[in-house]
Motif scaffolding. Structure first.
Motif, PDB file in Angstrom:
ATOM      1  N   MET A 209       0.818  -1.209   0.000  1.00  0.00           N
ATOM      2  CA  MET A 209       0.000   0.000   0.000  1.00  0.00           C
ATOM      3  C   MET A 209       0.857   1.266   0.000  1.00  0.00           C
ATOM      4  O   MET A 209       0.461   2.288  -0.560  1.00  0.00           O
ATOM      5  CB  MET A 209      -0.930   0.040   1.224  1.00  0.00           C
ATOM      6  N   LEU A 233      -3.899  -9.963   2.882  1.00  0.00           N
ATOM      7  CA  LEU A 233      -5.126  -9.468   3.512  1.00  0.00           C
ATOM      8  C   LEU A 233      -5.859 -10.636   4.176  1.00  0.00           C
ATOM      9  O   LEU A 233      -6.307 -10.540   5.328  1.00  0.00           O
ATOM     10  CB  LEU A 233      -6.016  -8.824   2.438  1.00  0.00           C
ATOM     11  N   ILE A 234      -5.955 -11.751   3.461  1.00  0.00           N
ATOM     12  CA  ILE A 234      -6.633 -12.921   4.035  1.00  0.00           C
ATOM     13  C   ILE A 234      -5.850 -13.418   5.253  1.00  0.00           C
ATOM     14  O   ILE A 234      -6.441 -13.800   6.261  1.00  0.00           O
ATOM     15  CB  ILE A 234      -6.820 -14.029   2.980  1.00  0.00           C
ATOM     16  N   PHE A 237      -6.724 -11.473   8.338  1.00  0.00           N
ATOM     17  CA  PHE A 237      -8.044 -11.709   8.911  1.00  0.00           C
ATOM     18  C   PHE A 237      -8.282 -13.158   9.315  1.00  0.00           C
ATOM     19  O   PHE A 237      -9.135 -13.427  10.157  1.00  0.00           O
ATOM     20  CB  PHE A 237      -9.143 -11.224   7.965  1.00  0.00           C
ATOM     21  N   VAL A 277     -12.628 -22.047  10.091  1.00  0.00           N
ATOM     22  CA  VAL A 277     -12.782 -20.612   9.811  1.00  0.00           C
ATOM     23  C   VAL A 277     -11.426 -20.066   9.364  1.00  0.00           C
ATOM     24  O   VAL A 277     -11.327 -19.226   8.482  1.00  0.00           O
ATOM     25  CB  VAL A 277     -13.290 -19.840  11.047  1.00  0.00           C
ATOM     26  N   SER A 320     -11.457 -13.068  -1.935  1.00  0.00           N
ATOM     27  CA  SER A 320     -11.044 -12.676  -0.586  1.00  0.00           C
ATOM     28  C   SER A 320     -12.256 -12.547   0.341  1.00  0.00           C
ATOM     29  O   SER A 320     -12.126 -12.703   1.545  1.00  0.00           O
ATOM     30  CB  SER A 320     -10.259 -11.365  -0.620  1.00  0.00           C
ATOM     31  N   VAL A 321     -13.435 -12.261  -0.216  1.00  0.00           N
ATOM     32  CA  VAL A 321     -14.640 -12.211   0.616  1.00  0.00           C
ATOM     33  C   VAL A 321     -15.253 -13.607   0.740  1.00  0.00           C
ATOM     34  O   VAL A 321     -15.529 -14.083   1.841  1.00  0.00           O
ATOM     35  CB  VAL A 321     -15.671 -11.226   0.018  1.00  0.00           C
ATOM     36  N   PHE A 324     -14.161 -16.535   3.176  1.00  0.00           N
ATOM     37  CA  PHE A 324     -14.581 -16.597   4.567  1.00  0.00           C
ATOM     38  C   PHE A 324     -16.027 -17.096   4.732  1.00  0.00           C
ATOM     39  O   PHE A 324     -16.579 -17.036   5.821  1.00  0.00           O
ATOM     40  CB  PHE A 324     -14.465 -15.210   5.215  1.00  0.00           C
ATOM     41  N   THR A 325     -16.654 -17.518   3.652  1.00  0.00           N
ATOM     42  CA  THR A 325     -18.075 -17.874   3.753  1.00  0.00           C
ATOM     43  C   THR A 325     -18.348 -19.344   3.453  1.00  0.00           C
ATOM     44  O   THR A 325     -19.483 -19.722   3.231  1.00  0.00           O
ATOM     45  CB  THR A 325     -18.909 -17.024   2.765  1.00  0.00           C
ATOM     46  N   TRP A 327     -16.561 -22.216   5.121  1.00  0.00           N
ATOM     47  CA  TRP A 327     -15.786 -23.158   5.926  1.00  0.00           C
ATOM     48  C   TRP A 327     -16.530 -24.419   6.345  1.00  0.00           C
ATOM     49  O   TRP A 327     -15.925 -25.461   6.565  1.00  0.00           O
ATOM     50  CB  TRP A 327     -15.199 -22.436   7.136  1.00  0.00           C
TER      51      TRP A 327
ATOM     52  N   SER B  66      -8.543   3.371   1.763  1.00  0.00           N
ATOM     53  CA  SER B  66      -8.125   2.005   2.084  1.00  0.00           C
ATOM     54  C   SER B  66      -8.344   1.685   3.556  1.00  0.00           C
ATOM     55  O   SER B  66      -8.638   0.545   3.912  1.00  0.00           O
ATOM     56  CB  SER B  66      -6.670   1.757   1.671  1.00  0.00           C
ATOM     57  N   ASN B  70     -10.870  -1.259   4.627  1.00  0.00           N
ATOM     58  CA  ASN B  70     -10.312  -2.310   5.475  1.00  0.00           C
ATOM     59  C   ASN B  70     -11.207  -2.564   6.686  1.00  0.00           C
ATOM     60  O   ASN B  70     -11.495  -3.711   7.042  1.00  0.00           O
ATOM     61  CB  ASN B  70      -8.915  -1.870   5.923  1.00  0.00           C
ATOM     62  N   TYR B  73     -14.386  -4.269   5.548  1.00  0.00           N
ATOM     63  CA  TYR B  73     -14.101  -5.666   5.215  1.00  0.00           C
ATOM     64  C   TYR B  73     -13.965  -6.503   6.487  1.00  0.00           C
ATOM     65  O   TYR B  73     -14.593  -7.555   6.630  1.00  0.00           O
ATOM     66  CB  TYR B  73     -12.808  -5.720   4.393  1.00  0.00           C
ATOM     67  N   MET B  77     -16.353  -9.589   7.720  1.00  0.00           N
ATOM     68  CA  MET B  77     -15.843 -10.939   7.970  1.00  0.00           C
ATOM     69  C   MET B  77     -16.210 -11.413   9.383  1.00  0.00           C
ATOM     70  O   MET B  77     -16.587 -12.561   9.590  1.00  0.00           O
ATOM     71  CB  MET B  77     -14.325 -10.988   7.805  1.00  0.00           C
ATOM     72  N   ILE B  80     -19.912 -12.287   9.486  1.00  0.00           N
ATOM     73  CA  ILE B  80     -20.156 -13.568   8.809  1.00  0.00           C
ATOM     74  C   ILE B  80     -19.724 -14.730   9.700  1.00  0.00           C
ATOM     75  O   ILE B  80     -20.440 -15.714   9.876  1.00  0.00           O
ATOM     76  CB  ILE B  80     -19.397 -13.612   7.466  1.00  0.00           C
ATOM     77  N   THR B  81     -18.533 -14.591  10.294  1.00  0.00           N
ATOM     78  CA  THR B  81     -18.011 -15.685  11.115  1.00  0.00           C
ATOM     79  C   THR B  81     -18.902 -15.939  12.331  1.00  0.00           C
ATOM     80  O   THR B  81     -19.229 -17.084  12.644  1.00  0.00           O
ATOM     81  CB  THR B  81     -16.585 -15.352  11.578  1.00  0.00           C
ATOM     82  N   ILE B  88     -24.420 -22.683  12.834  1.00  0.00           N
ATOM     83  CA  ILE B  88     -23.973 -24.077  12.822  1.00  0.00           C
ATOM     84  C   ILE B  88     -24.165 -24.730  14.184  1.00  0.00           C
ATOM     85  O   ILE B  88     -24.692 -25.830  14.295  1.00  0.00           O
ATOM     86  CB  ILE B  88     -22.479 -24.139  12.433  1.00  0.00           C
TER      87      ILE B  88
END
Ligand SMILES: [Cu+2]
Lengths: 652, 93
Positions: A209, A233-234, A237, A277, A320-321, A324-325, A327, B66, B70, B73, B77, B80-81, B88
């Motif tokens: 960046m 990035l992944i 997270f 996850v 990348s999105v 995470f959906t 697992w 950015s 970030n 994002y 995440m 969602i988790t 589940i």
């Protein structure tokens, strides 16, 4: 004596004793050689304390190759054990230990350092930077990874290997069922290496960046750098989830908490949930940089620019999105309802779409390209059909209803090897061959290289195709033997032969390095492949400062070096000036030794040395925060003198 | 002098105190579990956003795009988790 009893192997065998002796002999020999040639100072000054991204990269590469060997030996042992019915080469316990080690080593200590090698070596060069954003953190990342890997590899000679599978599911992984310290090794060694990986992630996001060459907008970055950005990035997270899960698992094992253990409100399924996850995004952490390497290789040897640059980038952002959906597809049979399974089936199939986009982009790049079959290109060309096969069986597994049939069989084992070997391993070896001349100044032999690819693919098909069949016939995964009457024996023997052929291809790879070192010409210039990216625009071997003048790519495309060669676009504008560089430091290495001591002591519940280790780590951090380190300058005259030398040698 | 007065920061500080006070109400008044959780969640996320924007200077540099993407994002995440895990292990078990 009682103190030392804890370090004994609970379930020894002749092979383990042989390994112990070998490890001692090799270590003694190594120390003797280094001392005899007086290399300790050199190692300390040039490698251990280095902050140079190129040297750190090469150390990652070395570790990856070593671990590939270790994991490969495990694989051969597994395949040999299964090659005949009722084989007694390994007993059940040893088989468990070997497949656990094979999985952890291959994913975390082979594939991860291999991609980190490419991050380190390529990203700063591709964006025209002199180093990464946090050079010293980078050194610490490497040594944490190294100590984690060493700790894990120590397990089979000191205290016993982990034996609960690379997924280490609870309740099996809890004290009640895994009584040796093996699973402690798993929890703590991966934790230490994982912290290193997390730092790498932060480091490379910041580097990409903040440190791109003037004029390099995001959509002008080379494709590998894009893949590195998304993968990191992944990492940032996904890895914290692993960190937390491992910490909870460690506490369950060491302090009798009940996060995942049975009873007192513990929830064993939560481990599987948290593990995946992290685990599914981890797959993309590995495969995206591999795709990046293939993109570089394919556009270079199809002799044209990459088809659909923007769609490539967008497909990675979507991945990348989506990563995470999905697992839950790793445990469709855990007992959740059909509603949940359907949701995750659909997301899993959806993620195949952006991956498919990339496959088509490569095919369109090849179409109308002037294809040149070099070794890296051959890897790429073998990758496309083999990986697609793995992708298709992946979609089969994604159907949750059908998954009840496939799950925990060799079909699954065949599937994930089918994506990881042609996907990740082929990419790593393609990139390894492609960038070898940039690193070491000579080419690897093309004849041996191409033969290696063919041998590897033959071995691969023989080793893994039979598993699809035996898996559908009901051969369970992780079963250490089977009876004659199951009828699995012929296909398992074929599998073993395939694994042997793959081992031959690894020997050919090593032989190629030696042969080329002896025989390859050294006057190859800095661009032996007629390549396209900015990383080829500097000299070979690359000077410490990478580029004497910071490149300016305002007028170029994402293939700045190609533009310079073919259209005469100027990228090196301005004069040579003094160059600011970071200082080397030994503190990260000392800190990581503290981590090793802390980890090892925790594994054996030895609290006093653990506290000592912790103090070393904290002292290192305190030292860093009080230290004033502004780096140093390479004076203008020195840069000019170095550049003259390169000109004299006729490079460029 | 007026242009040196950190009006944004002062307002931010006051606003964050108000949010803290609102959250404290959950403890001191007799709300139902549901209302209490809603108040807590809403004030918590407003508070986090406020801290990011005003005291951690998220929006003040050229790279605010950015930084914000970030955060969004990461937020997505995490949601969602958490929702996935609840689905589940609790809602559909
Ligand atoms: Cu997955």
């Amino acid at each position: 004596m009682e103190f030392f009893e804890r370090f004994m192997i609970p379930h020894p065998s002749f092979l383990i004793y042989v390994s112990m002796v070998l490890i001692v002999l090799v270590s003694v020999a190594l120390v003797a050689v280094i001392t005899y040639f007086k290399l300790w100072g050199y190692l300390w000054r040039e490698w251990i304390t280095t902050v140079d991204h190129k040297k750190i990269g090469i150390m990652y590469l070395l570790m990856a190759l070593l671990m590939l060997f270790r994991g490969g030996v495990d694989a051969i042992m597994l395949r040999y054990q299964l090659s005949m019915p009722e084989n007694t080469f390994l007993d059940a316990q040893h088989y468990n230990e070997v497949f656990t080690t094979h999985g952890v080593v291959m994913i975390l200590f082979m594939a991860m350092p291999f991609i980190t090698f490419f991050f380190n070596y390529l990203v700063p060069l591709q964006i025209g930077a002199r180093d990464v954003a946090f050079p010293r953190l980078n050194n610490l990342s490497f040594w944490l990874f190294f100590m984690g890997a060493m700790l894990f590899n120590l397990s089979f000679v000191v205290g016993g290997s982990p034996d609960a599978g690379w997924t280490s599911y609870f309740p099996l992984a809890d004290n009640e069922f895994s009584t040796s310290v093996g699973t402690n090794y798993y929890m703590i060694a991966i934790q230490i290496a994982g912290i290193g990986t997390l730092m790498t992630g932060i480091n490379f996001i910041t580097t990409i960046m903040k440190m791109r060459a003037p004029g390099m907008t995001l959509f002008k970055m080379p494709m590998f750098t894009w893949s590195a950005l998304i993968a990191n990035l992944i990492i940032v997270f996904a890895f914290p989830v692993l960190t937390v899960a491992l910490a909870m698992g460690t506490m369950d094992r060491l302090f009798d908490t009940k996060f995942f253990a049975i009873g007192n409100g513990g929830m064993d399924m939560l481990w599987a949930n948290l593990f995946w996850v992290w685990g599914h995004p981890e797959v993309y952490i590995l495969i995206l940089p591999a795709f990046g390497i293939f993109s570089e290789v394919i556009s270079t040897f199809a002799r044209r620019n990459l088809y659909g640059y923007k769609s490539m980038v967008w497909s990675m952002i979507v991945i990348s999105v989506f990563a995470f959906t999905v697992w839950t597809h790793h445990f469709f049979t855990m007992g959740q309802g059909a509603f949940t399974n359907s949701i995750f089936s659909i997301t899993t199939m959806a993620i195949a779409v952006p991956t498919g986009v990339k496959i088509f982009n490569w095919l369109f790049t090849l179409y109308k390209g002037k294809i040149e079959f070099t070794t890296p290109m051959l890897y790429a060309v073998h990758f496309i059909p083999l990986f697609t096969l793995g992708g298709v069986t992946g979609v089969m597994l994604a159907m949750s209803a059908a998954d009840y049939q496939y799950h925990n069989t060799m079909f699954l084992v065949a599937h994930f090897h089918n994506v990881i070997i042609p996907g990740v391993v082929y990419a790593m070896l393609a990139g390894f061959t492609f960038y070898w001349p940039k690193m070491f100044g000579f080419m690897l032999n093309e004849k041996i290289g191409k033969a290696t690819v063919w041998v590897m693919s033959t071995g691969f098909l023989l080793a893994f195709m039979p598993m699809y069949i035996t898996g559908l016939d009901g051969q369970a995964r992780r079963m250490y033997t089977y009876s004659e009457s199951t009828g699995f024996s012929t296909l398992n023997m074929v599998s073993f032969v395939g694994a042997g052929i793959m081992a031959v291809s690894f020997i050919m790879l090593v032989w190629n390095i030696w042969y080329s070192f002896k025989n390859s010409p050294r006057n190859i210039g800095s661009d032996p492949w007629d390549a396209r990216g900015l990383e080829w625009a500097t000299h070979t071997p690359i000077p410490a400062y990478n580029f004497a003048i910071t490149p300016d790519v305002t007028d170029s495309t994402s293939e700045a070096f190609w533009d310079m060669k073919k259209k005469g676009t100027q990228i090196f504008k301005g004069e040579i000036k003094k160059i600011h560089m970071p200082n080397y430091s030994g503190v990260p290495f000392i800190m990581s030794c503290g981590f090793f001591l802390l980890g090892f002591s925790l594994i054996f519940s030895m609290w006093i040395p653990a506290i000592v280790g912790l103090i070393v780590i904290l002292a290192g951090m305190a030292h860093r925060s009080f230290e004033k380190d502004h780096g140093y300058y390479i004076p203008e005259e020195d840069v000019k003198a170095t550049e003259k030398q390169y000109e004299k040698r006729g490079a460029k | 002098m007026a242009k040196y007065f950190p009006l944004g920061q002062v307002m931010g500080f006051v606003f964050s105190l108000i949010l803290t006070g609102l959250a404290l109400l959950v403890h001191f008044t007799d709300m139902s579990m549901k209302t209490g959780m809603i108040v807590l969640l809403v004030t918590a996320f407003l508070q986090a956003g406020l801290q990011f924007a005003i005291f951690m200077h998220a929006g003040e540099t050229k790279d605010k795009w950015s930084i914000y993407s970030n955060i969004v994002y990461g937020f997505a995440m995490v949601i969602i988790t958490i929702l996935g895990t609840l689905l589940i292990l609790l809602w559909d078990m």
